[in-house]
Design an enzyme around this catalytic site. Structure first.
Site, PDB file in Angstrom:
ATOM      1  N   LYS A  66       0.867  -1.191   0.000  1.00 17.27           N
ATOM      2  CA  LYS A  66       0.000   0.000   0.000  1.00 17.27           C
ATOM      3  C   LYS A  66       0.889   1.221   0.000  1.00 17.27           C
ATOM      4  CE  LYS A  66      -2.473   1.722   3.576  1.00 17.27           C
ATOM      5  NZ  LYS A  66      -3.638   1.878   4.468  1.00 17.27           N
ATOM      6  N   ARG A 109     -10.497  -1.766   6.928  1.00 13.79           N
ATOM      7  CA  ARG A 109      -9.584  -2.737   7.564  1.00 13.79           C
ATOM      8  C   ARG A 109      -9.143  -2.257   8.934  1.00 13.79           C
ATOM      9  NH1 ARG A 109      -4.813   0.159   8.637  1.00 13.79           N
ATOM     10  NH2 ARG A 109      -3.135  -0.246   7.134  1.00 13.79           N
ATOM     11  N   HIS A 136     -12.353  11.365  10.173  1.00 20.33           N
ATOM     12  CA  HIS A 136     -12.871  10.467   9.137  1.00 20.33           C
ATOM     13  C   HIS A 136     -12.982   9.026   9.632  1.00 20.33           C
ATOM     14  CE1 HIS A 136     -13.646   9.042   5.115  1.00 20.33           C
ATOM     15  NE2 HIS A 136     -12.694   8.145   5.263  1.00 20.33           N
ATOM     16  N   ASN A 158     -13.496  14.869  21.816  1.00 27.71           N
ATOM     17  CA  ASN A 158     -12.560  15.197  20.744  1.00 27.71           C
ATOM     18  C   ASN A 158     -11.844  16.505  21.057  1.00 27.71           C
ATOM     19  OD1 ASN A 158     -11.359  14.508  18.247  1.00 27.71           O
ATOM     20  ND2 ASN A 158     -12.526  16.112  17.243  1.00 27.71           N
ATOM     21  N   MET A 217      -6.115   3.201  18.059  1.00 28.15           N
ATOM     22  CA  MET A 217      -5.994   3.003  16.613  1.00 28.15           C
ATOM     23  C   MET A 217      -5.329   4.166  15.890  1.00 28.15           C
ATOM     24  SD  MET A 217      -7.353   0.064  16.677  1.00 28.15           S
ATOM     25  CE  MET A 217      -7.214  -0.275  14.936  1.00 28.15           C
ATOM     26  N   GLY A 218      -5.126   5.291  16.571  1.00 32.44           N
ATOM     27  CA  GLY A 218      -4.644   6.477  15.854  1.00 32.44           C
ATOM     28  C   GLY A 218      -3.143   6.549  15.672  1.00 32.44           C
ATOM     29  N   THR A 219      -2.389   5.924  16.591  1.00 33.29           N
ATOM     30  CA  THR A 219      -0.925   6.073  16.550  1.00 33.29           C
ATOM     31  C   THR A 219      -0.324   5.052  15.593  1.00 33.29           C
ATOM     32  OG1 THR A 219      -0.869   6.988  18.769  1.00 33.29           O
ATOM     33  CG2 THR A 219       1.174   6.032  17.958  1.00 33.29           C
ATOM     34  N   ASP A 220       0.079   5.543  14.425  1.00 32.97           N
ATOM     35  CA  ASP A 220       0.641   4.667  13.395  1.00 32.97           C
ATOM     36  C   ASP A 220       1.964   5.213  12.874  1.00 32.97           C
ATOM     37  OD1 ASP A 220      -0.351   6.893  12.176  1.00 32.97           O
ATOM     38  OD2 ASP A 220      -1.580   5.841  10.703  1.00 32.97           O
ATOM     39  N   LYS A 224       3.522  10.091  17.344  1.00 31.13           N
ATOM     40  CA  LYS A 224       2.115  10.271  17.746  1.00 31.13           C
ATOM     41  C   LYS A 224       1.883   9.566  19.080  1.00 31.13           C
ATOM     42  CE  LYS A 224       0.040  10.283  13.103  1.00 31.13           C
ATOM     43  NZ  LYS A 224      -0.866   9.550  12.218  1.00 31.13           N
TER      44      LYS A 224
HETATM   45  P1  NAD Z   1      -8.750  13.068  10.504  1.00 23.29           P
HETATM   46  O1  NAD Z   1      -7.781  14.079  10.042  1.00 23.29           O
HETATM   47  O2  NAD Z   1     -10.040  12.900   9.763  1.00 23.29           O
HETATM   48  O3  NAD Z   1      -9.102  13.325  12.047  1.00 23.29           O
HETATM   49  C1  NAD Z   1      -8.065  13.632  12.958  1.00 23.29           C
HETATM   50  C2  NAD Z   1      -8.560  13.434  14.371  1.00 23.29           C
HETATM   51  O4  NAD Z   1      -7.486  13.736  15.266  1.00 23.29           O
HETATM   52  C3  NAD Z   1      -9.708  14.355  14.754  1.00 23.29           C
HETATM   53  O5  NAD Z   1     -10.497  13.720  15.737  1.00 23.29           O
HETATM   54  C4  NAD Z   1      -8.969  15.551  15.344  1.00 23.29           C
HETATM   55  O6  NAD Z   1      -9.770  16.340  16.197  1.00 23.29           O
HETATM   56  C5  NAD Z   1      -7.882  14.827  16.120  1.00 23.29           C
HETATM   57  N1  NAD Z   1      -6.726  15.681  16.382  1.00 23.29           N
HETATM   58  C6  NAD Z   1      -6.071  16.475  15.489  1.00 23.29           C
HETATM   59  N2  NAD Z   1      -5.079  17.120  16.117  1.00 23.29           N
HETATM   60  C7  NAD Z   1      -5.105  16.739  17.420  1.00 23.29           C
HETATM   61  C8  NAD Z   1      -4.334  17.072  18.562  1.00 23.29           C
HETATM   62  N3  NAD Z   1      -3.326  17.948  18.500  1.00 23.29           N
HETATM   63  N4  NAD Z   1      -4.640  16.461  19.741  1.00 23.29           N
HETATM   64  C9  NAD Z   1      -5.654  15.565  19.827  1.00 23.29           C
HETATM   65  N5  NAD Z   1      -6.428  15.224  18.759  1.00 23.29           N
HETATM   66  C10 NAD Z   1      -6.146  15.812  17.585  1.00 23.29           C
HETATM   67  O7  NAD Z   1      -7.942  11.696  10.557  1.00 23.29           O
HETATM   68  P2  NAD Z   1      -8.480  10.213  10.449  1.00 23.29           P
HETATM   69  O8  NAD Z   1      -8.440   9.769   9.036  1.00 23.29           O
HETATM   70  O9  NAD Z   1      -9.727  10.086  11.237  1.00 23.29           O
HETATM   71  O10 NAD Z   1      -7.268   9.427  11.174  1.00 23.29           O
HETATM   72  C11 NAD Z   1      -7.096   9.531  12.571  1.00 23.29           C
HETATM   73  C12 NAD Z   1      -5.759   8.900  12.944  1.00 23.29           C
HETATM   74  O11 NAD Z   1      -5.800   7.507  12.650  1.00 23.29           O
HETATM   75  C13 NAD Z   1      -4.560   9.449  12.153  1.00 23.29           C
HETATM   76  O12 NAD Z   1      -3.470   9.564  13.054  1.00 23.29           O
HETATM   77  C14 NAD Z   1      -4.270   8.360  11.139  1.00 23.29           C
HETATM   78  O13 NAD Z   1      -2.925   8.344  10.719  1.00 23.29           O
HETATM   79  C15 NAD Z   1      -4.616   7.133  11.968  1.00 23.29           C
HETATM   80  N6  NAD Z   1      -4.900   5.919  11.202  1.00 23.29           N
HETATM   81  C16 NAD Z   1      -4.462   4.755  11.726  1.00 23.29           C
HETATM   82  C17 NAD Z   1      -4.703   3.573  11.052  1.00 23.29           C
HETATM   83  C18 NAD Z   1      -4.261   2.277  11.644  1.00 23.29           C
HETATM   84  O14 NAD Z   1      -4.304   1.249  10.978  1.00 23.29           O
HETATM   85  N7  NAD Z   1      -3.882   2.247  12.894  1.00 23.29           N
HETATM   86  C19 NAD Z   1      -5.385   3.605   9.826  1.00 23.29           C
HETATM   87  C20 NAD Z   1      -5.854   4.814   9.341  1.00 23.29           C
HETATM   88  C21 NAD Z   1      -5.615   5.984  10.041  1.00 23.29           C
END
Ligand code: NAD
Length: 319
Positions: A66, A109, A136, A158, A217-220, A224
């Site tokens: 990917k 996924r 998103h 949030n 799930m956010g820290t990738d 982060k």
């Molecule tokens: P997005 O840009 O649509 O949303 C970002 C989110 O993070 C929002 O809720 C926003 O308010 C919050 N945010 C932004 N800055 C912040 C800060 N300084 N402190 C706290 N929160 C903050 O992004 P998304 O597409 O929803 O993705 C969210 C996260 O998930 C990203 O870090 C992305 O890389 C990660 N992600 C991980 C996987 C995985 O497999 N683990 C897959 C896809 C995305």
């Protein structure tokens, strides 16, 4: 070679199919039949990230990569911040098999991995779902979590509170009451999904009640962080892949601080194959560090290709 544009994907891969595909690849990883190659992830400046996640699954006869990343300025242009494409290759010959739009697949996924962790690690009587994040991915996370437990309400926090009504709308669509809470209010949750691009911890150890399951799930990426480092030392830790968890996942900080060792982190595939029992008591906190592995992308893209071939969809090109 088959080209599957992004617009076709919603019709080809259901959330259930994504969960099956991700469970299959986690099992193959646990069985030693599939491996992820080292991740390439580069900062492009102004918060943009670009890189490659790839792997080989001998059990599923799948190989691919990917290519994509995170482009925070996109939302203002009316396109989503995460942009990616998946390329599949024949593992025997190396010939290209397909190029598949990867945006919806990434969301499916990622939500599938989180939901699998909830299914296998949360208490059966979990009724309150907490979501930290409202971007998103958060909507996909909420929908997927609701498939595996009978939640009665959703609470959300949030960093940008003005985004929470989007999450409330998804809860309403699922028939679940939604309440915005402050971070200490997360103690009401039985399951908490964190899905933000935060550079520093928001969720602290005293915001999480005993018996909770956390899907982080956010820290990738390196740098982060969503939850307090000390919290990881108090939880039973699971992940998709230990090598990613300790380098680019939520566990990176606890490992760097010497609070957690790689040996203390269990791949979720080991729970799916029965090698590890999973949650051991109703009181313990379990934490799934979902870093997102290339094999997940390959697995769902292969599902899309199989469904498209069965229905004669997509664009065939000679290569
Ligand atoms: P997005 O840009 O649509 O949303 C970002 C989110 O993070 C929002 O809720 C926003 O308010 C919050 N945010 C932004 N800055 C912040 C800060 N300084 N402190 C706290 N929160 C903050 O992004 P998304 O597409 O929803 O993705 C969210 C996260 O998930 C990203 O870090 C992305 O890389 C990660 N992600 C991980 C996987 C995985 O497999 N683990 C897959 C896809 C995305």
């Amino acid at each position: 070679m088959l080209i599957l544009p992004e617009a076709l994907i919603a019709d080809l891969v259901t959330p259930d199919a994504a969960m099956e595909a991700v469970a299959d690849c986690f099992r193959a990883m646990s069985d030693g039949k599939a491996r992820n190659f080292p991740v390439v992830r580069e900062a492009l400046g102004e918060g943009r990230q670009y890189g490659f996640k790839s792997g080989l699954d001998l059990a599923g006869a799948q190989m691919g990569v990917k290519a994509g990343g995170y482009f925070p300025g996109n939302a203002a242009k009316g396109i989503i911040n995460h942009q990616s494409s998946v390329f599949l290759f024949d593992p025997e010959t190396g010939r290209p098999v397909a190029m598949v739009g990867g945006n919806l697949l990434t969301a499916l996924r990622t939500a599938a991995a989180s939901a699998l962790s909830i299914d296998r690690l949360a208490r059966d009587d979990a009724r309150v779902l907490g979501i930290v994040g409202a971007g998103h991915q958060a909507a996909f996370q909420l929908r997927a979590a609701a498939r595996v437990r009978r939640f009665e309400r959703v609470i959300g926090w949030n960093y940008h509170p003005e985004m929470l009504p989007q999450l409330a709308a998804v809860a309403a669509e699922l028939g679940l009451p939604f309440e915005a809470v402050d971070l200490p209010g997360m103690r009401q949750a039985d399951v908490i999904v964190t899905i933000t691009s935060s550079p520093a911890a928001s969720l602290m150890a005293d915001h999480v009640a005993p018996g909770t399951h956390l899907a982080c799930m956010g820290t990738d990426t390196k740098g982060k962080q969503e939850v307090e480092t000390a919290l990881l030392a108090q939880t039973r830790l699971f992940t998709d892949e230990v090598a990613q968890s300790v380098t680019i996942g939520e566990a990176q900080h606890a490992v760097a601080a010497g609070l957690v060792s790689a040996g203390a982190i269990t791949p979720l595939g080991d729970v799916l194959t029965g090698r590890h029992p999973g949650r051991k008591s109703a009181k313990e906190i379990t934490l799934f560090d979902g870093t997102g592995v290339g094999l997940q992308d390959i697995a769902v893209a292969a599902r899309a290709v199989a469904a498209a071939q069965a229905r004669g969809l997509g664009i065939e090109v000679a290569v």
